[in-house]
Design a protein around this motif. Structure first.
Motif, short mmCIF file in Angstrom:
data_model
loop_
_atom_site.label_atom_id
_atom_site.label_comp_id
_atom_site.label_asym_id
_atom_site.label_seq_id
_atom_site.Cartn_x
_atom_site.Cartn_y
_atom_site.Cartn_z
N ILE A 1 -0.42 -4.28 4.82
CA ILE A 1 0.83 -3.84 4.03
C ILE A 1 0.57 -4.09 2.64
O ILE A 1 0.46 -5.52 2.51
CB ILE A 1 2.09 -4.38 4.60
N ILE A 2 0.44 -3.22 1.65
CA ILE A 2 0.62 -3.63 0.26
C ILE A 2 1.74 -2.92 -0.33
O ILE A 2 1.91 -1.56 -0.48
CB ILE A 2 -0.77 -2.95 -0.29
N ARG A 3 2.85 -3.45 -0.91
CA ARG A 3 3.94 -2.89 -1.03
C ARG A 3 4.52 -3.82 -2.03
O ARG A 3 4.76 -5.08 -2.22
CB ARG A 3 4.87 -3.29 0.35
N ASP A 4 5.23 -3.03 -3.01
CA ASP A 4 6.34 -3.43 -3.86
C ASP A 4 5.51 -4.33 -5.07
O ASP A 4 6.32 -5.47 -5.57
CB ASP A 4 7.67 -4.23 -3.56
N ASN A 5 4.58 -3.96 -5.32
CA ASN A 5 3.65 -4.82 -6.31
C ASN A 5 3.45 -4.16 -7.59
O ASN A 5 3.62 -2.53 -7.73
CB ASN A 5 2.20 -5.07 -5.83
N ILE A 6 3.27 -4.73 -8.80
CA ILE A 6 3.03 -4.21 -10.15
C ILE A 6 1.82 -4.46 -10.47
O ILE A 6 1.32 -5.83 -10.73
CB ILE A 6 4.17 -4.94 -11.21
N ILE A 7 0.96 -3.54 -10.87
CA ILE A 7 -0.25 -3.65 -11.29
C ILE A 7 -0.73 -2.98 -12.76
O ILE A 7 -0.42 -1.83 -12.85
CB ILE A 7 -1.37 -3.16 -10.31
N LYS A 8 -0.98 -3.87 -13.78
CA LYS A 8 -1.30 -3.10 -15.00
C LYS A 8 -2.26 -3.74 -15.56
O LYS A 8 -3.11 -5.08 -15.46
CB LYS A 8 -0.04 -3.06 -15.70
N ASP A 9 -3.09 -2.96 -16.58
CA ASP A 9 -3.93 -3.27 -17.30
C ASP A 9 -5.31 -3.94 -16.44
O ASP A 9 -5.87 -4.84 -16.55
CB ASP A 9 -3.59 -4.42 -18.36
N CYS A 10 -5.47 -3.08 -15.49
CA CYS A 10 -6.66 -3.18 -14.61
C CYS A 10 -7.91 -2.67 -14.99
O CYS A 10 -7.98 -1.39 -15.26
CB CYS A 10 -6.38 -2.72 -13.32
N GLU A 11 -8.89 -3.22 -15.05
CA GLU A 11 -10.23 -2.80 -15.76
C GLU A 11 -10.83 -1.72 -14.78
O GLU A 11 -11.46 -0.63 -15.23
CB GLU A 11 -11.30 -4.01 -16.17
N HIS A 12 -10.93 -1.90 -13.51
CA HIS A 12 -11.45 -0.95 -12.45
C HIS A 12 -10.43 -0.31 -11.71
O HIS A 12 -9.22 0.36 -11.94
CB HIS A 12 -12.64 -1.58 -11.70
N ASN A 13 -10.39 -0.44 -10.29
CA ASN A 13 -9.71 0.12 -9.30
C ASN A 13 -8.35 -0.88 -9.18
O ASN A 13 -8.64 -1.98 -9.25
CB ASN A 13 -10.26 0.24 -8.03
N ALA A 14 -7.32 -0.25 -9.15
CA ALA A 14 -6.10 -1.18 -8.84
C ALA A 14 -6.03 -1.63 -7.48
O ALA A 14 -5.79 -2.89 -7.13
CB ALA A 14 -5.02 -0.60 -9.29
N ILE A 15 -6.01 -0.75 -6.58
CA ILE A 15 -6.20 -1.06 -5.29
C ILE A 15 -7.38 -0.58 -4.49
O ILE A 15 -7.62 0.76 -4.68
CB ILE A 15 -4.94 -0.49 -4.53
N GLN A 16 -8.26 -1.23 -3.79
CA GLN A 16 -9.39 -0.65 -3.17
C GLN A 16 -9.48 -1.23 -1.87
O GLN A 16 -9.35 -2.57 -1.64
CB GLN A 16 -10.59 -1.06 -3.88
N VAL A 17 -9.54 -0.64 -0.85
CA VAL A 17 -9.59 -0.88 0.57
C VAL A 17 -10.84 -0.18 1.32
O VAL A 17 -11.10 0.97 1.22
CB VAL A 17 -8.63 -0.40 1.52
N VAL A 18 -11.87 -0.77 1.63
CA VAL A 18 -13.02 -0.41 2.30
C VAL A 18 -13.12 -0.78 3.76
O VAL A 18 -13.23 -2.02 4.02
CB VAL A 18 -14.41 -1.01 1.51
N GLY A 19 -13.09 0.37 4.54
CA GLY A 19 -13.14 -0.07 5.96
C GLY A 19 -12.00 -0.25 6.76
O GLY A 19 -11.89 -0.87 7.87
N ALA A 20 -10.97 0.50 6.20
CA ALA A 20 -9.76 0.26 7.23
C ALA A 20 -9.86 0.80 8.48
O ALA A 20 -10.19 2.11 8.68
CB ALA A 20 -8.63 1.01 6.36
N SER A 21 -9.46 0.23 9.53
CA SER A 21 -9.59 0.55 10.86
C SER A 21 -8.44 0.59 11.61
O SER A 21 -8.49 1.27 12.89
CB SER A 21 -10.73 -0.51 11.60
N GLY A 22 -7.33 0.13 11.22
CA GLY A 22 -6.23 0.35 12.06
C GLY A 22 -5.04 0.87 10.88
O GLY A 22 -5.29 1.51 10.25
N SER A 23 -3.81 0.21 11.15
CA SER A 23 -2.72 0.76 10.49
C SER A 23 -3.07 0.07 9.00
O SER A 23 -2.91 -1.13 8.75
CB SER A 23 -1.32 0.75 11.05
N MET A 24 -2.16 1.02 7.92
CA MET A 24 -2.19 0.48 6.43
C MET A 24 -1.22 1.14 5.87
O MET A 24 -1.00 2.34 6.04
CB MET A 24 -3.72 0.81 6.10
N LEU A 25 -0.41 0.35 5.35
CA LEU A 25 0.80 0.92 4.48
C LEU A 25 0.62 0.71 2.98
O LEU A 25 0.33 -0.75 2.62
CB LEU A 25 2.31 0.59 4.98
#
Length: 170
Positions: free
Chosen positions: A108-132
């Motif tokens: 679970i990745i929830r209610d975050n503030i991400i600013k001034d990120c040089e590349h990807n804000a959120i990167q998930v590689v290989g999710a195999s189950g539930s993800m929110l």
């Protein structure tokens, strides 16, 4: 030991917490990191089993990130955190604010503030189950707001996110 909580205090800054499975001293099951200010690197985990880890209300400044690479993750919550200036002069290596790489489920990745990120804000590689991925605010990224790859059987929900100024690198 299992079920350890590390709470932050006002004015205290931590450069990094490194979780590496070396001689069985990896991440304890049920680790909670709460209200900590990370200044520089952040949370770095590799080649470990991450079970029921929570990162709640933390601030990641001067390049600090959550980087979980090559791990088997079952139960990860990152919520109510602030990420600012990924890949600053302090931390030149990491460019993605939240990276979860390896086999992951119940994330679970929830209610975050991400600013001034040089590349990807959120990167998930290989999710195999539930993800929110829910109710995050992402502003001013150099590449993508999100980059997600899944394995067969993954259940992914992305909703209620606010995204602005993506791919700002020339």
């Amino acid at each position: 030991k299992a079920n350890i909580t590390l709470p932050g205090e006002d004015g205290v800054r931590i450069n990094k917490i490194r979780l590496i499975d070396t001689a069985n001293y990896g991440a304890p099951d049920g680790l909670t990191l709460k209200n900590i200010t990370f200044n520089g690197e952040g949370i770095i985990a590799s080649n470990d089993n991450i079970n029921n880890m929570s990162v709640v209300g933390c601030d990641f400044v001067n390049g600090a990130v959550v980087h979980i690479g090559g791990c088997t993750t079952n139960g990860l919550i990152i919520e109510k955190c602030k990420f600012e200036a990924t890949n600053s002069a302090v931390n030149l290596k990491e460019k993605t604010s939240i990276l979860v790489q390896g086999t992951s489920k119940n994330v679970i990745i929830r209610d975050n503030i991400i600013k001034d990120c040089e590349h990807n804000a959120i990167q998930v590689v290989g999710a195999s189950g539930s993800m929110l991925i829910d109710s995050n605010t992402i502003n001013n990224t150099g590449s993508r707001a999100m980059r997600i790859t899944t394995k067969d059987g993954a259940v992914l929900a992305i909703m209620n996110n606010v995204i602005a100024n993506v791919n700002t690198n020339p």
